[in-house]
Design a protein around this motif. Structure first.
Motif, PDB file in Angstrom:
ATOM      1  N   GLN A 105      39.839  12.574  67.188  1.00  0.00           N
ATOM      2  CA  GLN A 105      39.337  13.844  67.690  1.00  0.00           C
ATOM      3  C   GLN A 105      37.815  13.869  67.696  1.00  0.00           C
ATOM      4  OE1 GLN A 105      41.075  17.127  65.511  1.00  0.00           O
ATOM      5  NE2 GLN A 105      42.749  17.269  66.976  1.00  0.00           N
ATOM      6  N   LEU A 106      37.271  14.727  68.560  1.00  0.00           N
ATOM      7  CA  LEU A 106      35.836  14.928  68.662  1.00  0.00           C
ATOM      8  C   LEU A 106      35.449  16.233  67.984  1.00  0.00           C
ATOM      9  CD1 LEU A 106      35.535  14.459  72.538  1.00  0.00           C
ATOM     10  CD2 LEU A 106      35.260  12.652  70.834  1.00  0.00           C
ATOM     11  N   ASP A 107      34.187  16.353  67.621  1.00  0.00           N
ATOM     12  CA  ASP A 107      33.618  17.665  67.331  1.00  0.00           C
ATOM     13  C   ASP A 107      32.914  18.092  68.617  1.00  0.00           C
ATOM     14  OD1 ASP A 107      32.480  19.940  66.377  1.00  0.00           O
ATOM     15  OD2 ASP A 107      31.618  19.047  64.587  1.00  0.00           O
ATOM     16  N   SER A 108      33.719  18.458  69.606  1.00  0.00           N
ATOM     17  CA  SER A 108      33.229  18.686  70.968  1.00  0.00           C
ATOM     18  C   SER A 108      32.487  20.021  71.057  1.00  0.00           C
ATOM     19  CB  SER A 108      34.389  18.642  71.965  1.00  0.00           C
ATOM     20  OG  SER A 108      35.543  19.274  71.438  1.00  0.00           O
ATOM     21  N   GLU A 109      31.259  19.987  71.604  1.00  0.00           N
ATOM     22  CA  GLU A 109      30.384  21.152  71.550  1.00  0.00           C
ATOM     23  C   GLU A 109      29.805  21.590  72.890  1.00  0.00           C
ATOM     24  OE1 GLU A 109      29.892  23.005  68.988  1.00  0.00           O
ATOM     25  OE2 GLU A 109      30.726  21.805  67.368  1.00  0.00           O
ATOM     26  N   GLY A 110      29.490  20.661  73.796  1.00  0.00           N
ATOM     27  CA  GLY A 110      28.868  21.014  75.063  1.00  0.00           C
ATOM     28  C   GLY A 110      29.730  20.577  76.226  1.00  0.00           C
ATOM     29  N   LEU A 111      29.674  21.322  77.338  1.00  0.00           N
ATOM     30  CA  LEU A 111      30.553  21.055  78.470  1.00  0.00           C
ATOM     31  C   LEU A 111      29.832  21.282  79.793  1.00  0.00           C
ATOM     32  CD1 LEU A 111      33.449  20.614  79.708  1.00  0.00           C
ATOM     33  CD2 LEU A 111      33.759  23.087  79.460  1.00  0.00           C
ATOM     34  N   GLU A 124      28.999  16.391  68.530  1.00  0.00           N
ATOM     35  CA  GLU A 124      27.872  16.327  67.599  1.00  0.00           C
ATOM     36  C   GLU A 124      28.126  15.389  66.430  1.00  0.00           C
ATOM     37  OE1 GLU A 124      26.869  20.043  65.925  1.00  0.00           O
ATOM     38  OE2 GLU A 124      28.859  20.476  65.154  1.00  0.00           O
ATOM     39  N   THR A 125      29.241  14.666  66.442  1.00  0.00           N
ATOM     40  CA  THR A 125      29.548  13.773  65.335  1.00  0.00           C
ATOM     41  C   THR A 125      28.591  12.597  65.288  1.00  0.00           C
ATOM     42  OG1 THR A 125      31.870  14.363  65.543  1.00  0.00           O
ATOM     43  CG2 THR A 125      31.356  12.423  64.236  1.00  0.00           C
ATOM     44  N   GLU A 126      28.336  11.951  66.445  1.00  0.00           N
ATOM     45  CA  GLU A 126      27.544  10.708  66.451  1.00  0.00           C
ATOM     46  C   GLU A 126      26.033  10.927  66.647  1.00  0.00           C
ATOM     47  OE1 GLU A 126      31.551  10.006  68.637  1.00  0.00           O
ATOM     48  OE2 GLU A 126      29.825  11.320  68.925  1.00  0.00           O
ATOM     49  N   PRO A 127      25.528  11.715  67.584  1.00  0.00           N
ATOM     50  CA  PRO A 127      26.205  12.463  68.638  1.00  0.00           C
ATOM     51  C   PRO A 127      26.482  11.584  69.863  1.00  0.00           C
ATOM     52  CG  PRO A 127      23.865  12.837  68.818  1.00  0.00           C
ATOM     53  CD  PRO A 127      24.052  11.910  67.635  1.00  0.00           C
ATOM     54  N   SER A 128      27.184  12.173  70.850  1.00  0.00           N
ATOM     55  CA  SER A 128      27.532  11.424  72.049  1.00  0.00           C
ATOM     56  C   SER A 128      27.695  12.376  73.230  1.00  0.00           C
ATOM     57  CB  SER A 128      28.857  10.674  71.839  1.00  0.00           C
ATOM     58  OG  SER A 128      29.908  11.607  71.615  1.00  0.00           O
ATOM     59  N   VAL A 129      27.651  11.781  74.429  1.00  0.00           N
ATOM     60  CA  VAL A 129      28.043  12.478  75.651  1.00  0.00           C
ATOM     61  C   VAL A 129      28.964  11.542  76.406  1.00  0.00           C
ATOM     62  CG1 VAL A 129      27.323  13.572  77.801  1.00  0.00           C
ATOM     63  CG2 VAL A 129      25.841  13.730  75.778  1.00  0.00           C
ATOM     64  N   VAL A 150      22.851  10.461  64.042  1.00  0.00           N
ATOM     65  CA  VAL A 150      22.964  10.992  62.694  1.00  0.00           C
ATOM     66  C   VAL A 150      22.541   9.927  61.683  1.00  0.00           C
ATOM     67  CG1 VAL A 150      24.626  11.798  60.953  1.00  0.00           C
ATOM     68  CG2 VAL A 150      24.731  12.677  63.302  1.00  0.00           C
ATOM     69  N   ALA A 151      21.775  10.340  60.670  1.00  0.00           N
ATOM     70  CA  ALA A 151      21.350   9.423  59.608  1.00  0.00           C
ATOM     71  C   ALA A 151      22.572   8.827  58.900  1.00  0.00           C
ATOM     72  CB  ALA A 151      20.479  10.181  58.609  1.00  0.00           C
ATOM     73  N   THR A 157      20.558  15.297  61.461  1.00  0.00           N
ATOM     74  CA  THR A 157      21.424  15.795  60.398  1.00  0.00           C
ATOM     75  C   THR A 157      22.823  16.016  60.946  1.00  0.00           C
ATOM     76  OG1 THR A 157      19.563  16.891  59.307  1.00  0.00           O
ATOM     77  CG2 THR A 157      21.765  17.656  58.722  1.00  0.00           C
ATOM     78  N   ASN A 158      23.820  15.594  60.217  1.00  0.00           N
ATOM     79  CA  ASN A 158      25.203  15.793  60.637  1.00  0.00           C
ATOM     80  C   ASN A 158      25.465  17.264  60.957  1.00  0.00           C
ATOM     81  OD1 ASN A 158      27.867  14.909  61.128  1.00  0.00           O
ATOM     82  ND2 ASN A 158      28.503  15.621  59.112  1.00  0.00           N
ATOM     83  N   ASN A 159      26.147  17.512  62.077  1.00  0.00           N
ATOM     84  CA  ASN A 159      26.510  18.852  62.549  1.00  0.00           C
ATOM     85  C   ASN A 159      25.330  19.660  63.085  1.00  0.00           C
ATOM     86  OD1 ASN A 159      29.248  18.483  61.831  1.00  0.00           O
ATOM     87  ND2 ASN A 159      28.785  19.091  59.727  1.00  0.00           N
TER      88      ASN A 159
END
Length: 341
Positions: A105-111, A124-129, A150-151, A157-159
């Protein structure tokens, strides 16, 4: 993003003063109609989807909205689900699960719904697109600058990474907004990263900009206006007080490219994105809304998603949505605004 300890820790002291000031004016209704400010008015809100399910999937945790190619709304959950909603009734019509390359699963935030109907989704986990097909297959993954990782891989910072995602007019430039600052940057400065579309339909890294937030606030969402400027949501939370949510109009066109600047500390020679306050949503009329936890205005909740759905009499029609975090003390709430830019 679920309003986690990471954001609360570095903003609590500053946010408390900001939110307490807002709380003192919560009871004052705007002088005319449903105005939140001279530039913003609220038509209505809806809690119809709060704590509901669709085809066995919880309807909520919404972090982003977008207008689909057929005029319906696409609503992204940060629990890896992408819903289709009827634009008028908000009734769910579909749900598609999303996952990363390993099926997690992703921490999916933007669309963003791209011009060919594919979906660009930030996590925002890695983050990634990543780019997804309409049925949820991964088609592509965009490069991300190492400093934004993320460090310990990077300085984020994570999240507190990619939350907002928008495609600028013309469809060639994609922009992602970091929610919080990088290590080494000023606490009130976040970075907006852009990509340029290539001839092959992929995206390559492009300019990066600095955006200065109000004290104690982060950036959960950003949307491009038809003239190339940006609507930017700033948001914070203070336990026992509630949410602060402000809407800004920002213009990146004369900002400095900060891609090569290691630390953003307010130094001379770096022009951040210019911003103008459109409305502090604490000043909106409550319209009879109720809150399940303390709020300076019962209309407010953890607002994370935003979409521009059209124009009416010279004003943009804007829909916001709150992320209820699947929490009994929070509400999935849609807000319908009119915004003069």
């Amino acid at each position: 993003m679920r309003m986690r300890t990471a954001l609360a820790t570095f903003t609590a002291a500053l946010a408390a003063a900001t939110c307490l000031t807002a709380a003192g004016t919560a009871g004052a209704a705007p002088a005319r109609g449903n105005a939140c400010s001279p530039a913003v008015s609220i038509d209505r809100f809806s809690d119809a989807l709060d704590k509901t399910t669709y085809e066995g999937t919880f309807v909520g945790n919404f972090s982003a909205l977008a207008v689909d190619r057929d005029g319906s709304l696409a609503a992204l959950s940060d629990r890896s689900a992408l819903f289709g909603l009827d634009a008028k009734t908000l009734r769910p019509t579909s749900v598609v699960p999303l996952a990363d390359e390993k099926g997690a699963q992703l921490d999916s935030e933007g669309l963003v719904v791209d011009r060919d109907g594919t979906r660009l989704v930030s996590s925002e986990t890695e983050p990634s697109v990543r780019r997804y097909s309409r049925d949820g297959r991964i088609l592509d993954r965009l490069p991300v600058p190492s400093a934004l990782l993320v460090a310990p891989a990077g300085r984020a910072t994570n999240n507190l990474t990619f939350e907002g995602l928008t495609l600028l007019p013309g469809g060639r430039t994609l922009l992602a907004a970091m929610e919080g600052p990088l290590s080494g940057d000023a606490a009130d400065t976040v970075r907006f990263q852009t990509w340029q579309r290539t001839k092959g339909g992929h995206f390559r890294l492009s300019a990066q900009y600095a955006y200065r937030t109000d004290p104690g606030l982060g950036v959960p969402e950003v949307q491009a206006t038809p003239d190339g400027r940006l609507l930017v949501l700033e948001r914070g939370f203070t336990a026992g007080v509630g949410n602060t949510v402000r809407l800004y109009l920002a213009d990146p066109r004369h900002a400095t490219d900060t891609g090569g600047v290691e630390n953003l500390t307010g130094q001379k020679g770096v022009r951040p994105i210019n911003k103008t306050l459109l409305a502090d949503l604490v000043d909106c009329p409550s319209l009879g809304a109720t809150a399940k936890q303390p709020q300076p205005n019962p209309l407010l909740d953890n607002i994370e998603g935003m979409a521009i759905t059209g124009r009416d009499r010279g004003r943009l029609k804007v829909v916001l949505v709150s992320d209820d975090n699947q929490n009994p003390a929070q509400t999935t709430r849609f807000y319908h605004l009119r915004v003069r830019t």
